[in-house]
Design a protein around this motif. Structure first.
Motif, mmCIF file in Angstrom:
data_model
loop_
_atom_site.group_PDB
_atom_site.id
_atom_site.type_symbol
_atom_site.label_atom_id
_atom_site.label_comp_id
_atom_site.label_asym_id
_atom_site.label_seq_id
_atom_site.Cartn_x
_atom_site.Cartn_y
_atom_site.Cartn_z
ATOM 1 N N ILE A 37 100.385 10.789 14.540
ATOM 2 C CA ILE A 37 99.755 8.807 15.441
ATOM 3 C C ILE A 37 99.497 8.078 14.382
ATOM 4 C CG2 ILE A 37 98.289 8.162 17.167
ATOM 5 C CD1 ILE A 37 98.833 11.263 18.129
ATOM 6 N N HIS A 38 98.597 8.865 13.226
ATOM 7 C CA HIS A 38 97.980 7.391 12.516
ATOM 8 C C HIS A 38 99.311 6.591 11.502
ATOM 9 C CE1 HIS A 38 94.072 7.998 12.651
ATOM 10 N NE2 HIS A 38 93.753 9.124 13.432
ATOM 11 N N VAL A 39 100.229 7.413 10.961
ATOM 12 C CA VAL A 39 101.826 7.488 10.595
ATOM 13 C C VAL A 39 101.976 5.969 11.436
ATOM 14 C CG1 VAL A 39 103.920 7.734 9.578
ATOM 15 C CG2 VAL A 39 101.435 9.340 9.064
ATOM 16 N N ALA A 40 102.518 6.339 12.959
ATOM 17 C CA ALA A 40 103.093 5.378 13.329
ATOM 18 C C ALA A 40 102.436 4.455 13.802
ATOM 19 C CB ALA A 40 103.066 6.164 14.979
ATOM 20 N N SER A 64 94.527 -12.975 10.382
ATOM 21 C CA SER A 64 93.872 -12.100 9.601
ATOM 22 C C SER A 64 93.632 -11.332 10.468
ATOM 23 C CB SER A 64 92.770 -13.426 9.750
ATOM 24 O OG SER A 64 91.886 -14.007 10.666
ATOM 25 N N ASP A 65 93.425 -11.268 12.035
ATOM 26 C CA ASP A 65 93.255 -10.391 12.262
ATOM 27 C C ASP A 65 94.493 -8.891 12.398
ATOM 28 O OD1 ASP A 65 91.455 -10.964 13.875
ATOM 29 O OD2 ASP A 65 92.463 -11.382 15.484
ATOM 30 N N SER A 66 95.226 -9.336 12.276
ATOM 31 C CA SER A 66 96.260 -8.552 11.956
ATOM 32 C C SER A 66 96.321 -7.799 10.940
ATOM 33 C CB SER A 66 98.236 -9.003 11.805
ATOM 34 O OG SER A 66 98.016 -9.756 13.146
ATOM 35 N N TYR A 67 95.712 -8.891 9.917
ATOM 36 C CA TYR A 67 95.527 -7.490 8.216
ATOM 37 C C TYR A 67 94.002 -6.554 8.296
ATOM 38 C CZ TYR A 67 98.664 -10.243 4.982
ATOM 39 O OH TYR A 67 99.803 -11.459 5.703
ATOM 40 N N GLU A 68 92.969 -7.133 9.690
ATOM 41 C CA GLU A 68 92.210 -6.443 9.248
ATOM 42 C C GLU A 68 92.698 -5.179 10.535
ATOM 43 O OE1 GLU A 68 89.325 -8.448 11.559
ATOM 44 O OE2 GLU A 68 89.229 -9.845 10.119
ATOM 45 N N GLU A 69 93.212 -5.144 11.340
ATOM 46 C CA GLU A 69 94.144 -4.260 11.848
ATOM 47 C C GLU A 69 94.989 -3.629 10.490
ATOM 48 O OE1 GLU A 69 97.354 -2.252 15.091
ATOM 49 O OE2 GLU A 69 96.541 -4.326 15.218
ATOM 50 N N LEU A 70 95.689 -3.418 9.850
ATOM 51 C CA LEU A 70 96.437 -2.784 9.003
ATOM 52 C C LEU A 70 95.778 -2.181 7.909
ATOM 53 C CD1 LEU A 70 98.897 -2.091 7.523
ATOM 54 C CD2 LEU A 70 99.286 -4.731 6.105
ATOM 55 N N GLN A 71 94.243 -3.251 7.697
ATOM 56 C CA GLN A 71 93.508 -2.191 6.836
ATOM 57 C C GLN A 71 92.861 -1.051 7.216
ATOM 58 O OE1 GLN A 71 92.938 -3.203 3.400
ATOM 59 N NE2 GLN A 71 91.777 -1.301 3.231
ATOM 60 N N GLN A 72 92.653 -1.201 8.341
ATOM 61 C CA GLN A 72 92.218 -0.296 9.149
ATOM 62 C C GLN A 72 93.045 1.089 9.094
ATOM 63 O OE1 GLN A 72 90.163 -0.973 12.950
ATOM 64 N NE2 GLN A 72 90.010 1.085 13.424
ATOM 65 N N CYS A 73 94.121 0.897 9.940
ATOM 66 C CA CYS A 73 94.709 1.774 10.091
ATOM 67 C C CYS A 73 95.499 2.377 8.722
ATOM 68 C CB CYS A 73 96.618 1.716 10.036
ATOM 69 S SG CYS A 73 96.369 0.218 12.364
ATOM 70 N N LEU A 74 95.409 2.092 7.441
ATOM 71 C CA LEU A 74 95.831 2.740 6.687
ATOM 72 C C LEU A 74 94.155 2.953 6.100
ATOM 73 C CD1 LEU A 74 97.316 -0.550 4.426
ATOM 74 C CD2 LEU A 74 98.562 1.703 5.277
ATOM 75 N N GLU A 75 93.048 2.564 5.929
ATOM 76 C CA GLU A 75 91.841 3.848 5.714
ATOM 77 C C GLU A 75 92.225 4.867 6.372
ATOM 78 O OE1 GLU A 75 89.319 0.827 6.188
ATOM 79 O OE2 GLU A 75 88.927 -0.123 4.459
ATOM 80 N N GLU A 76 92.529 5.012 7.423
ATOM 81 C CA GLU A 76 92.588 6.535 8.675
ATOM 82 C C GLU A 76 93.778 7.479 7.564
ATOM 83 O OE1 GLU A 76 93.284 4.723 12.696
ATOM 84 O OE2 GLU A 76 91.267 4.279 12.965
ATOM 85 N N GLU A 77 94.993 6.574 7.584
ATOM 86 C CA GLU A 77 95.533 7.095 7.164
ATOM 87 C C GLU A 77 95.610 8.315 5.966
ATOM 88 O OE1 GLU A 77 100.730 6.387 5.985
ATOM 89 O OE2 GLU A 77 99.639 4.842 7.231
ATOM 90 N N PHE A 78 95.358 7.010 4.679
ATOM 91 C CA PHE A 78 95.138 8.215 3.570
ATOM 92 C C PHE A 78 93.269 8.580 3.968
ATOM 93 C CE2 PHE A 78 95.802 3.031 2.082
ATOM 94 C CZ PHE A 78 97.129 4.278 1.297
ATOM 95 N N SER A 79 92.796 8.412 4.401
ATOM 96 C CA SER A 79 91.818 9.666 4.629
ATOM 97 C C SER A 79 91.723 10.829 6.082
ATOM 98 C CB SER A 79 90.157 9.347 5.817
ATOM 99 O OG SER A 79 91.022 8.948 6.928
ATOM 100 N N ILE A 80 93.613 10.902 6.414
ATOM 101 C CA ILE A 80 94.098 12.075 6.836
ATOM 102 C C ILE A 80 95.411 12.947 6.172
ATOM 103 C CG2 ILE A 80 95.518 11.168 8.875
ATOM 104 C CD1 ILE A 80 94.496 12.845 11.246
ATOM 105 N N LEU A 81 95.749 12.056 5.690
ATOM 106 C CA LEU A 81 97.403 13.122 4.734
ATOM 107 C C LEU A 81 96.273 13.369 4.374
ATOM 108 C CD1 LEU A 81 99.803 9.298 4.300
ATOM 109 C CD2 LEU A 81 100.223 11.184 5.749
ATOM 110 N N PRO A 82 95.408 13.704 3.091
ATOM 111 C CA PRO A 82 95.651 14.655 2.649
ATOM 112 C C PRO A 82 95.464 16.054 3.048
ATOM 113 C CG PRO A 82 94.557 12.612 1.423
ATOM 114 C CD PRO A 82 94.959 12.177 3.322
ATOM 115 N N LYS A 83 94.791 15.972 3.944
ATOM 116 C CA LYS A 83 94.174 17.066 5.003
ATOM 117 C C LYS A 83 95.434 17.639 5.212
ATOM 118 C CE LYS A 83 89.762 15.174 6.338
ATOM 119 N NZ LYS A 83 88.486 14.500 7.318
ATOM 120 N N VAL A 84 96.360 17.116 5.680
ATOM 121 C CA VAL A 84 97.573 17.721 6.838
ATOM 122 C C VAL A 84 98.335 17.667 5.278
ATOM 123 C CG1 VAL A 84 99.044 17.438 7.959
ATOM 124 C CG2 VAL A 84 97.189 16.560 8.720
#
Length: 89
Positions: free
Chosen positions: A53-56, A69-89
């Motif tokens: 879901i985070h990848v999607a 600017s909102d799109s870039y903030e959303e992208l930054q947030q998505c990337l941070e969440e993805e970087f936190s979950i990927l190493p766990k899986v």
């Protein structure tokens, strides 16, 4: 790239329908369970689906047609969440 985006969006649905604990090797399940500090084995498929879901969401944000600017903030947030979950899986 468009096909990859479609696959990333469809994958959580497919995994939710068909992924079971028995579909994953026991040693892989144990490693993921240890990484996420889960007590139950049935939480492993859920975290894998959550990862997709985070990848999607990240793929959707990356392939946005317009960036504000909102799109870039959303992208930054998505990337941070993805970087936190990927190493766990």
């Amino acid at each position: 790239m468009l096909d990859l985006l479609r696959l990333a969006i469809i994958m959580p649905f497919l995994l939710n329908q068909f992924l079971k604990e028995s579909s994953i090797k026991r040693n892989e399940t144990a490693m993921i369970q240890q990484r996420i500090d889960a007590f139950r084995v049935n939480s492993v498929p859920k975290i894998i689906i959550s990862c997709w879901i985070h990848v999607a969401k990240t793929m959707k944000a990356v392939f946005n047609k317009k960036f504000t600017s909102d799109s870039y903030e959303e992208l930054q947030q998505c990337l941070e969440e993805e970087f936190s979950i990927l190493p766990k899986v």
